[in-house]
Scaffold this motif. Structure first.
Motif, PDB file in Angstrom:
ATOM      1  N   UNK A  56       0.901  -1.075  -0.018  1.00 20.48           N
ATOM      2  CA  UNK A  56       0.044  -0.165   0.044  1.00 20.48           C
ATOM      3  C   UNK A  56       1.023   1.297   0.026  1.00 20.48           C
ATOM      4  N   UNK A  57       0.523   2.228  -0.536  1.00 20.92           N
ATOM      5  CA  UNK A  57       1.168   3.692  -0.513  1.00 20.92           C
ATOM      6  C   UNK A  57       1.017   4.055   0.954  1.00 20.92           C
ATOM      7  N   UNK A  58       1.963   5.105   1.256  1.00 23.07           N
ATOM      8  CA  UNK A  58       2.053   5.904   2.528  1.00 23.07           C
ATOM      9  C   UNK A  58       0.860   6.762   2.610  1.00 23.07           C
ATOM     10  N   UNK A  59       0.095   6.731   3.584  1.00 23.80           N
ATOM     11  CA  UNK A  59      -0.792   7.584   4.033  1.00 23.80           C
ATOM     12  C   UNK A  59      -0.484   8.910   5.024  1.00 23.80           C
ATOM     13  N   UNK A  60      -0.740   9.879   4.519  1.00 21.92           N
ATOM     14  CA  UNK A  60      -0.436  11.001   5.390  1.00 21.92           C
ATOM     15  C   UNK A  60      -1.725  12.206   5.219  1.00 21.92           C
ATOM     16  N   UNK A  61      -1.779  12.842   6.539  1.00 25.48           N
ATOM     17  CA  UNK A  61      -2.843  13.774   6.574  1.00 25.48           C
ATOM     18  C   UNK A  61      -2.609  15.022   7.507  1.00 25.48           C
ATOM     19  N   UNK A  62      -3.289  16.013   7.659  1.00 29.26           N
ATOM     20  CA  UNK A  62      -3.350  16.998   8.517  1.00 29.26           C
ATOM     21  C   UNK A  62      -4.715  17.585   8.763  1.00 29.26           C
ATOM     22  N   UNK A  63      -5.040  18.100   9.874  1.00 30.26           N
ATOM     23  CA  UNK A  63      -6.128  18.767  10.277  1.00 30.26           C
ATOM     24  C   UNK A  63      -5.726  20.006  11.217  1.00 30.26           C
ATOM     25  N   UNK A  64      -6.016  21.377  10.324  1.00 31.03           N
ATOM     26  CA  UNK A  64      -5.659  22.700  10.884  1.00 31.03           C
ATOM     27  C   UNK A  64      -6.816  23.353  11.341  1.00 31.03           C
ATOM     28  N   UNK A  65      -6.708  24.168  12.219  1.00 28.34           N
ATOM     29  CA  UNK A  65      -7.840  25.051  12.847  1.00 28.34           C
ATOM     30  C   UNK A  65      -7.295  26.565  13.023  1.00 28.34           C
ATOM     31  N   UNK A  66      -7.796  27.576  12.826  1.00 32.18           N
ATOM     32  CA  UNK A  66      -7.669  28.926  12.879  1.00 32.18           C
ATOM     33  C   UNK A  66      -8.824  29.611  13.411  1.00 32.18           C
ATOM     34  N   UNK A  67      -8.416  30.577  14.136  1.00 32.97           N
ATOM     35  CA  UNK A  67      -9.488  31.556  14.702  1.00 32.97           C
ATOM     36  C   UNK A  67      -9.029  32.848  15.270  1.00 32.97           C
ATOM     37  N   UNK A  68      -9.601  33.699  14.981  1.00 27.42           N
ATOM     38  CA  UNK A  68      -9.254  34.930  15.536  1.00 27.42           C
ATOM     39  C   UNK A  68     -10.208  35.351  16.911  1.00 27.42           C
ATOM     40  N   UNK A 100      -0.659  34.407  18.002  1.00 28.98           N
ATOM     41  CA  UNK A 100      -0.113  35.869  17.632  1.00 28.98           C
ATOM     42  C   UNK A 100      -1.067  36.871  18.121  1.00 28.98           C
ATOM     43  N   UNK A 101      -0.476  37.822  18.951  1.00 30.49           N
ATOM     44  CA  UNK A 101      -1.019  38.984  19.315  1.00 30.49           C
ATOM     45  C   UNK A 101      -0.051  40.278  19.417  1.00 30.49           C
ATOM     46  N   UNK A 102      -0.742  41.054  18.538  1.00 34.99           N
ATOM     47  CA  UNK A 102       0.200  42.261  18.377  1.00 34.99           C
ATOM     48  C   UNK A 102       1.459  42.030  17.668  1.00 34.99           C
ATOM     49  N   UNK A 103       2.588  42.204  18.296  1.00 31.49           N
ATOM     50  CA  UNK A 103       3.957  41.799  17.864  1.00 31.49           C
ATOM     51  C   UNK A 103       4.449  40.772  18.370  1.00 31.49           C
ATOM     52  N   UNK A 104       3.733  40.018  19.241  1.00 30.81           N
ATOM     53  CA  UNK A 104       4.310  38.666  19.722  1.00 30.81           C
ATOM     54  C   UNK A 104       3.714  37.537  19.310  1.00 30.81           C
ATOM     55  N   UNK A 105       4.463  36.449  19.259  1.00 32.71           N
ATOM     56  CA  UNK A 105       4.091  35.269  18.652  1.00 32.71           C
ATOM     57  C   UNK A 105       4.860  34.267  19.613  1.00 32.71           C
ATOM     58  N   UNK A 106       3.753  33.175  19.944  1.00 34.13           N
ATOM     59  CA  UNK A 106       4.537  31.970  20.735  1.00 34.13           C
ATOM     60  C   UNK A 106       4.133  30.686  19.961  1.00 34.13           C
ATOM     61  N   UNK A 107       5.018  29.604  19.848  1.00 33.03           N
ATOM     62  CA  UNK A 107       4.652  28.537  19.188  1.00 33.03           C
ATOM     63  C   UNK A 107       5.239  27.361  19.943  1.00 33.03           C
ATOM     64  N   UNK A 108       4.334  26.204  19.836  1.00 32.55           N
ATOM     65  CA  UNK A 108       4.741  25.275  20.689  1.00 32.55           C
ATOM     66  C   UNK A 108       4.418  23.949  19.619  1.00 32.55           C
ATOM     67  N   UNK A 109       5.134  23.035  19.490  1.00 34.21           N
ATOM     68  CA  UNK A 109       4.831  21.788  18.573  1.00 34.21           C
ATOM     69  C   UNK A 109       5.718  20.663  19.084  1.00 34.21           C
TER      70      UNK A 109
END
Length: 404
Positions: free
Chosen positions: A226-238, A284-293
């Motif tokens: 079988x092939x490789x299966x990949x997926x991604x679900x994203x959610x964005x909100x303001x 993201x808020x104003x000039x600040x950005x925080x990322x955790x992964x």
């Protein structure tokens, strides 16, 4: 196992295998070359170079040194071409991007490499979009695309062959996420629905069950039903002035080998199930950005989501995380980053922690030019008493990024 043998176990020249995604946090705009009869053709590009000075400290005295280089940063140089055409209810598109290293080879003279990382077409409408061709994978995709240091330099491990290599640095590859290698694929992306978007695709699978005898000869043939299966679900909100983007992605693949013989004293497998999940959030808020992964995987290389060089992977774990923050004020942006990958032995054959910490300063001159300064600390800590793998490399990088 000594450090020379560890370095030789790397299955490809890593410095030539690590082009990163065509997404930049530097302001840029494509140049439209043609726009007529519902058809467009445009170009975009990215050029960067850094002066870097790395201090290497590895087990023993054979590798300790201070090395100066002029190299590209984490994101390689590229030129891209884009096509779009409205055909009735269908929106047709295409992209081809060509990635170039600026360092010629010590062995081959003018041995500059050119790679095609993207070469795909898209068909879209109200129901979403289908991509056919070659593009970056979905597993770990947003982890790397939203890296705050994407347009900086990042880590260069001497054990992994990066200090003296002719290609890019590794950024946070191997110290927070694996690299979503470009691959042949057929991928569907839904429209954005109440902030959600779903992507799912089948990708060309990788041989992960290469078996060899004591003399190094191949045993049997690797194959994938079988092939490789990949997926991604994203959610964005303001939420007021706060923007939140979150994601979960994953992959699954099974590879087998026609050889079923027992290999005494070896843990090679005739079947391997590879799977992984990545996740993260950026606020993201104003000039600040925080990322955790972060990510967790089994049966994959901690550096790459595919298997370049057909290394013999094992049914063992890797996991990692990346924590970052940045603040933009006027034409300035400051970013801090720390990340770690814990690999149980698929990268170099022995269990180890791979860690990096970095601080970068970005100065925007105009919409097309940015100056960058970064200090990075990279460590390998051998687990289970394997101090022969230990490495500490400290790097200072000063460079410029030009985009269009």
């Amino acid at each position: 196992m000594n450090n020379n043998k560890l370095a030789k176990r790397m299955f490809v020249p890593l410095a030539l295998a690590t082009a990163v995604a065509a997404v930049s946090q530097t302001a840029s705009a494509e140049i439209v070359l043609y726009d007529n009869d519902d058809t467009t053709f445009s170009t975009d590009g990215y050029i960067n170079a850094f002066y870097v000075n790395s201090k290497v400290d590895r087990a023993g005295d054979n590798f300790d040194r201070r090395q100066s280089r002029v190299k590209m940063g984490f994101l390689p140089n590229y030129i891209g071409f884009n096509m779009g055409k409205q055909a009735g209810d269908l929106k047709l598109g295409a992209r081809a991007s060509f990635w170039v290293t600026i360092n010629d080879s010590d062995d081959n003279g003018t041995g500059t490499d050119i790679d095609v990382r993207q070469f795909y077409g898209t068909v879209g409408s109200d129901w979403g979009e289908v991509l056919i061709g070659k593009d970056f994978g979905l597993f770990a995709r947003s982890n790397i695309f939203l890296d705050e240091l994407l347009t900086s330099y990042g880590q260069v491990s001497d054990t992994l062959g990066l200090v003296d290599g002719g290609g890019v640095s590794f950024g946070n590859i191997g110290t927070g996420y694996p690299y979503p290698f470009p691959n042949a694929q057929i991928t569907y992306r839904s429209p954005v629905m109440n902030g959600f978007r779903i992507a799912a695709g089948i990708l060309d699978p990788s041989d992960t069950t290469t078996r060899k005898d004591a003399a190094g000869n191949d045993l049997g043939k690797s194959y994938q039903k079988n092939p490789r299966f990949e997926s991604e679900v994203t959610y964005q909100v303001e939420l007021g002035e706060t923007k939140i983007y979150s994601w979960v992605n994953g992959m699954h693949q099974t590879s087998s080998n026609t050889d079923r013989s027992d290999i005494a004293g070896d843990d090679q497998s005739s079947k391997l199930r590879s799977k992984g999940v990545g996740y993260g959030v950026q606020v993201k808020h104003g000039g600040m950005s925080l990322t955790a992964s972060g990510f967790k995987a089994k049966g994959i290389n901690g550096l790459f989501t595919n298997n370049p060089g057909k290394a013999n992977l094992r049914d063992i774990d890797s996991r990692g995380y990346l924590l970052q923050g940045s603040y933009k004020f006027g034409a300035n942006r400051i970013a801090l980053s720390t990340g770690r990958t814990r690999d149980d032995g698929n990268v170099l054959g022995n269990a180890a922690h791979y860690k990096t910490r970095g601080a970068a300063y970005f100065r925007t001159i105009n919409d097309n030019l940015t100056l960058v300064a970064e200090y990075n600390q990279f460590d390998i800590d051998g687990r289970k008493g394997n101090s022969a793998m230990d490495e500490k490399t400290r790097t200072m990088a000063l460079g410029a990024v030009l985009t269009w």
